[in-house]
Write an enzyme that holds these catalytic residues in place. Structure first.
Site, mmCIF file in Angstrom:
data_model
loop_
_atom_site.group_PDB
_atom_site.id
_atom_site.type_symbol
_atom_site.label_atom_id
_atom_site.label_comp_id
_atom_site.label_asym_id
_atom_site.label_seq_id
_atom_site.Cartn_x
_atom_site.Cartn_y
_atom_site.Cartn_z
ATOM 1 N N CYS A 1 0.840 -1.211 0.000
ATOM 2 C CA CYS A 1 0.000 0.000 0.000
ATOM 3 C C CYS A 1 0.872 1.256 0.000
ATOM 4 O O CYS A 1 0.547 2.252 -0.652
ATOM 5 C CB CYS A 1 -0.922 0.010 1.212
ATOM 6 S SG CYS A 1 -1.954 -1.454 1.344
HETATM 7 C C1 BEZ Z 1 0.567 -4.722 1.805
HETATM 8 O O1 BEZ Z 1 0.172 -3.602 1.565
HETATM 9 O O2 BEZ Z 1 1.751 -5.013 1.723
HETATM 10 C C2 BEZ Z 1 -0.404 -5.813 2.201
HETATM 11 C C3 BEZ Z 1 -1.537 -5.495 2.914
HETATM 12 C C4 BEZ Z 1 -2.392 -6.533 3.292
HETATM 13 C C5 BEZ Z 1 -2.115 -7.833 2.920
HETATM 14 C C6 BEZ Z 1 -0.992 -8.116 2.164
HETATM 15 C C7 BEZ Z 1 -0.105 -7.104 1.809
#
Ligand code: BEZ
Length: 224
Positions: A50
């Site tokens: 994110c």
């Molecule tokens: C991420 O943003 O890295 C992420 C968020 C939730 C689950 C898997 C990855």
């Protein structure tokens, strides 16, 4: 059993809403004004993929604005969380500013309403997180595109800009864009265009590609 909200379809009116964001309370339609919008959700603040995504969108702000599109992000975290995380995003992306709002949907009202929850991605309390949803809304507040990505796959925002270019081109010209089309590339003449209208609509000319069926539907033209 709680029934999910029915998902929005392309062409539907995108619902208006009020929400708290990292820049204060907004009324979505008022915030959009006469622009297009891309509303995109992410699973959670302070997560790695994110962070890369929100930094990429921040870096692409001039590209979105050039196309008349205002970005707005969303997750089920609070305003305070978003504000803290924005400092990490700026640091990661080497950004001096962060110029779009993040909606704080900590009560999951919009996540439910817009069917953005991923039942396979749960937070520490066992509650579902938002998937990586993308909604492109035009100036008439009509949904023009929606895509859902899973939490583990970060989005390609060059592709999203490419789609916006295609949407904005094809709404005024009688063309569609083929696989892997890029700005300036050849376009396909719409199957609904009659032969007699071709000279008027396509002064640069068209080319018809022969196929075994003999049906002359594969017609290309330089990008109008
Ligand atoms: C991420 O943003 O890295 C992420 C968020 C939730 C689950 C898997 C990855």
């Amino acid at each position: 059993m709680k029934m999910p909200c029915s998902p929005l379809n392309i062409g539907d009116q995108f619902p208006n809403f009020e929400a708290e964001t990292s820049v204060g309370k907004i009324d979505f339609y008022d915030w959009m004004n006469d622009s297009w919008a891309i509303l995109f959700s992410h699973p959670a603040d302070f997560t790695p993929v994110c962070t890369t995504e929100l930094a990429r969108v921040a870096a692409l702000i001039p590209e979105f604005l050039k196309r008349g599109v205002k970005p707005i992000a969303l997750s089920c975290d609070t305003v305070e969380s978003h504000k803290g995380w924005i400092e990490d995003i700026k640091s990661f992306g080497k950004l001096t500013s962060f110029e779009y709002p993040i909606i704080a949907d900590d009560k999951r009202l919009l996540a439910h309403q817009l069917s953005m929850l991923d039942k396979d991605e749960l937070n520490a309390d066992g509650l579902p997180l938002t998937c990586r949803a993308v909604f492109i809304v035009d100036e008439k507040k009509k949904l023009r595109l929606s895509i859902l990505y899973p939490a583990t796959t970060g989005r390609n925002f060059d592709e999203i800009l490419r789609v916006i270019d295609s949407l904005q081109l094809t709404q005024t010209k009688s063309v569609a864009t083929p696989a892997d089309w890029q700005q300036g590339g050849k376009c396909m003449v719409l199957p609904t265009v009659k032969g007699e209208d071709v000279p008027n609509l396509f002064p640069k000319g068209i080319e018809t590609i022969e196929v075994p069926s003999g049906k002359g539907y594969l017609r290309t033209t330089p990008q109008p």
